[in-house]
Design a protein around this motif. Structure first.
Motif: not given
Length: 300
Positions: A188, A190, A193-194, A265-271
């Protein structure tokens, strides 16, 4: 010719020997039950071949460790022993002491090899158990000090002294076939960055507010009985009589008020994705060269 401790070269070396460990085995004089020390470590070359056993000579010389070339050892797994072939107490006294903190360089090895070269010829007729990886032994002849050749620092190889460094297996020869395999792991890291923030923008807003203003209207009206004579005393002449009327007007009252416009609203999604990689791997295959000889090859 760099040398490495066995555990530094391969921390999982026990897996190569099916869980067996030569370290800790007792070292005995050849052909006797006299224990002279214990194997405290093993030194291998850059190819993983055993070159020396580090022997703690505590039973002969307390506190002294010396190097024993693998060609001068015989490993007896059944008895859990290592026999030092041709080792004498005088030889142990003459060997330079091994210190784990010192560098085993060519000069130090020459001091060690010089002691063994001057020892009597070694009887290597007994089979030795294979403890080094993939050794292909051949018959070798021990020599005495009279036959000791001259070696040079830049051209020396262990193969030039088979009596010191060759594993002799006359009865049972074991070759280990190795192959490479790909190990897939994930790492993993980095990649960027957003940053989601706010900024203030200004604009000119306009609003229309209706207002009212009062004004005084003075009307002069001619009464219907204009010119009529009034009774005496009815006419009351007074100077300075004033009629007062309050006048009002509306003025706009403009102010600013902060209201909630929207929520972010800020969130992350895993593809999920699959990455394929390929690499060339090597595998050893067994070649049997026995023309016109009966060979029975079996799988166990």
């Amino acid at each position: 010719m760099a040398l490495y401790k066995l555990t530094d070269f391969d921390p999982d070396y026990k897996d190569s020997f099916e869980g067996n460990d030569i370290k800790g085995m007792g070292v005995y004089a050849q052909g006797s039950d006299e224990k002279i020390g214990t194997v405290s470590d093993v030194l291998v070359d850059e190819n993983g071949r055993f070159r020396y056993m580090v022997v703690d000579m505590g039973f002969w010389i307390f506190g002294k460790k010396v190097l024993l070339p693998v060609g001068r050892s015989r490993v007896d797994r059944a008895a859990d022993r290592v026999y030092a072939i041709g080792m004498t107490r005088e030889q142990a006294d003459n060997l330079p002491e091994y210190d784990e903190l010192q560098t085993v360089d060519y000069d130090y090895e020459e001091r060690v090899r010089g002691v063994y070269r001057t020892s009597p010829a070694v009887d290597r007729s007994a089979p030795l158990e294979a403890s080094a990886p993939l050794e292909s032994p051949t018959a070798s002849t021990a020599y005495t000090s009279a036959a000791t050749p001259t070696y040079e620092r830049d051209s020396y190889t262990y193969e030039r002294e088979p009596s010191l460094f060759e594993m002799n297996e006359q009865n049972h020869q074991t070759l280990r076939l190795y192959e490479e395999r790909l190990i897939a792991n994930k790492q993993r890291r980095k990649v960027g960055e957003v940053a989601v923030g706010k900024r203030v923008e200004t604009e000119t807003a306009r609003v229309a507010v209706p207002v009212e203003k009062e004004r005084v209207v003075v009307e002069r009206v001619t009464p219907q009985d204009a010119g009529r004579a009034v009774a005496p005393g009815e006419a009351n002449f007074r100077e300075g009589e004033v009629a007062r009327v309050d006048i009002y007007e509306e003025t706009p009252d403009i102010r600013k008020e902060a209201v909630v416009r929207e929520e972010v609203r800020v969130r992350k999604e895993v593809e999920q994705d699959t990455v394929e990689a390929q690499e060339t791997v090597r595998r050893e295959e067994l070649d049997i060269n026995a023309p016109n000889l009966p060979i029975d090859e079996r799988d166990r």
